[in-house]
Scaffold this motif. Sequence first.
Motif, mmCIF file in Angstrom:
data_model
loop_
_atom_site.group_PDB
_atom_site.id
_atom_site.type_symbol
_atom_site.label_atom_id
_atom_site.label_comp_id
_atom_site.label_asym_id
_atom_site.label_seq_id
_atom_site.Cartn_x
_atom_site.Cartn_y
_atom_site.Cartn_z
ATOM 1 N N TYR A 65 -5.875 5.242 -5.485
ATOM 2 C CA TYR A 65 -5.739 5.737 -4.116
ATOM 3 C C TYR A 65 -6.589 4.943 -3.131
ATOM 4 O O TYR A 65 -6.229 4.777 -1.969
ATOM 5 C CB TYR A 65 -6.103 7.231 -4.055
ATOM 6 N N PHE A 66 -7.723 4.445 -3.608
ATOM 7 C CA PHE A 66 -8.644 3.674 -2.776
ATOM 8 C C PHE A 66 -8.011 2.349 -2.334
ATOM 9 O O PHE A 66 -8.020 2.012 -1.144
ATOM 10 C CB PHE A 66 -9.931 3.418 -3.574
ATOM 11 N N VAL A 67 -7.458 1.611 -3.290
ATOM 12 C CA VAL A 67 -6.872 0.292 -2.999
ATOM 13 C C VAL A 67 -5.701 0.392 -2.020
ATOM 14 O O VAL A 67 -5.695 -0.316 -0.998
ATOM 15 C CB VAL A 67 -6.483 -0.442 -4.296
ATOM 16 N N PRO A 68 -4.704 1.251 -2.272
ATOM 17 C CA PRO A 68 -3.597 1.297 -1.309
ATOM 18 C C PRO A 68 -4.022 1.804 0.074
ATOM 19 O O PRO A 68 -3.441 1.397 1.083
ATOM 20 C CB PRO A 68 -2.570 2.225 -1.952
ATOM 21 N N SER A 69 -5.036 2.645 0.125
ATOM 22 C CA SER A 69 -5.529 3.087 1.434
ATOM 23 C C SER A 69 -6.065 1.898 2.225
ATOM 24 O O SER A 69 -5.776 1.751 3.415
ATOM 25 C CB SER A 69 -6.625 4.147 1.263
ATOM 26 N N PHE A 70 -6.829 1.043 1.556
ATOM 27 C CA PHE A 70 -7.332 -0.165 2.215
ATOM 28 C C PHE A 70 -6.202 -1.115 2.572
ATOM 29 O O PHE A 70 -6.213 -1.738 3.631
ATOM 30 C CB PHE A 70 -8.370 -0.886 1.339
ATOM 31 N N GLU A 71 -5.214 -1.243 1.686
ATOM 32 C CA GLU A 71 -4.086 -2.125 1.978
ATOM 33 C C GLU A 71 -3.344 -1.655 3.233
ATOM 34 O O GLU A 71 -2.968 -2.478 4.075
ATOM 35 C CB GLU A 71 -3.134 -2.179 0.789
ATOM 36 N N ILE A 72 -3.165 -0.356 3.366
ATOM 37 C CA ILE A 72 -2.449 0.180 4.535
ATOM 38 C C ILE A 72 -3.280 0.010 5.803
ATOM 39 O O ILE A 72 -2.804 -0.542 6.801
ATOM 40 C CB ILE A 72 -2.078 1.665 4.311
ATOM 41 N N ASP A 115 3.284 5.755 -10.637
ATOM 42 C CA ASP A 115 3.358 5.430 -12.065
ATOM 43 C C ASP A 115 3.595 3.946 -12.300
ATOM 44 O O ASP A 115 3.040 3.361 -13.232
ATOM 45 C CB ASP A 115 4.467 6.238 -12.755
ATOM 46 N N GLN A 116 4.412 3.324 -11.450
ATOM 47 C CA GLN A 116 4.727 1.903 -11.627
ATOM 48 C C GLN A 116 3.758 0.983 -10.886
ATOM 49 O O GLN A 116 3.436 -0.099 -11.376
ATOM 50 C CB GLN A 116 6.150 1.592 -11.123
ATOM 51 N N LEU A 117 3.308 1.385 -9.701
ATOM 52 C CA LEU A 117 2.536 0.467 -8.858
ATOM 53 C C LEU A 117 1.121 0.931 -8.534
ATOM 54 O O LEU A 117 0.295 0.123 -8.121
ATOM 55 C CB LEU A 117 3.291 0.231 -7.537
ATOM 56 N N GLY A 118 0.839 2.205 -8.686
ATOM 57 C CA GLY A 118 -0.464 2.752 -8.317
ATOM 58 C C GLY A 118 -1.315 3.056 -9.535
ATOM 59 O O GLY A 118 -1.614 2.177 -10.343
ATOM 60 N N VAL A 119 -1.679 4.322 -9.665
ATOM 61 C CA VAL A 119 -2.563 4.753 -10.738
ATOM 62 C C VAL A 119 -2.042 4.318 -12.112
ATOM 63 O O VAL A 119 -2.805 3.786 -12.933
ATOM 64 C CB VAL A 119 -2.759 6.292 -10.707
ATOM 65 N N GLY A 120 -0.757 4.518 -12.360
ATOM 66 C CA GLY A 120 -0.180 4.152 -13.651
ATOM 67 C C GLY A 120 -0.342 2.680 -13.968
ATOM 68 O O GLY A 120 -0.661 2.300 -15.100
ATOM 69 N N ARG A 121 -0.129 1.846 -12.984
ATOM 70 C CA ARG A 121 -0.294 0.396 -13.187
ATOM 71 C C ARG A 121 -1.757 0.052 -13.417
ATOM 72 O O ARG A 121 -2.089 -0.789 -14.234
ATOM 73 C CB ARG A 121 0.247 -0.368 -11.985
ATOM 74 N N GLY A 142 0.820 -1.210 0.000
ATOM 75 C CA GLY A 142 0.000 0.000 0.000
ATOM 76 C C GLY A 142 0.851 1.256 0.000
ATOM 77 O O GLY A 142 0.599 2.190 -0.772
ATOM 78 N N ILE A 143 1.871 1.279 0.827
ATOM 79 C CA ILE A 143 2.775 2.438 0.882
ATOM 80 C C ILE A 143 3.479 2.619 -0.462
ATOM 81 O O ILE A 143 3.582 3.743 -0.980
ATOM 82 C CB ILE A 143 3.796 2.281 2.028
ATOM 83 N N GLN A 144 3.940 1.516 -1.051
ATOM 84 C CA GLN A 144 4.656 1.607 -2.325
ATOM 85 C C GLN A 144 3.771 2.136 -3.460
ATOM 86 O O GLN A 144 4.261 2.823 -4.359
ATOM 87 C CB GLN A 144 5.230 0.246 -2.712
ATOM 88 N N LYS A 145 2.473 1.837 -3.407
ATOM 89 C CA LYS A 145 1.568 2.363 -4.440
ATOM 90 C C LYS A 145 1.475 3.884 -4.367
ATOM 91 O O LYS A 145 1.258 4.538 -5.385
ATOM 92 C CB LYS A 145 0.188 1.722 -4.312
#
Length: 142
Positions: free
Chosen positions: A54-61, A34-40, A26-29
């Motif tokens: 932004y929604f997915v990494p927030s839940f992951e964290i 560009d590589q792991l979050g929105v871009g991916r 989640g932090i890495q997104k």
Amino acid sequence: MMKDYKANFSIILIRLMVGLVFLSEGIQKFLFPDQLGVGRFIKIGLPFPEFFGYFVPSFEIVCGILVLIGLFTRLAAIPLIIIMLVAIISTKIPILLNDGFWKMAHEARTDWAMILGLIFLLIVGAGKISFDHYRSQKSNNT
């Protein structure tokens, strides 16, 4: 007594594995969008990538931390299972169809480990060394 200790220690190991992976991912997104979050998410064709980026990494964290500390563990496992199923469907099934089973099996190893760890926690719960256990003991005493 020793058997109970081993069982609770094992649950803590599963919580550490699952919680730390989701917290880190989640932090890495957020760090590398560009590589792991929105871009991916754009690259793999997820709908509304700007939202889900932004929604997915927030839940992951948040859910990763909840799993780590053993608070609302079963509840936190549910959205993480959904995230993993979407990841498998959107990224691993295409690999299976294009490159075959063994390539997919290699690429999906972490996904399967996370799903199995989450299912374990959904069934068993956080164990006795957790806030969930403390909360249940507290509610039983009142």
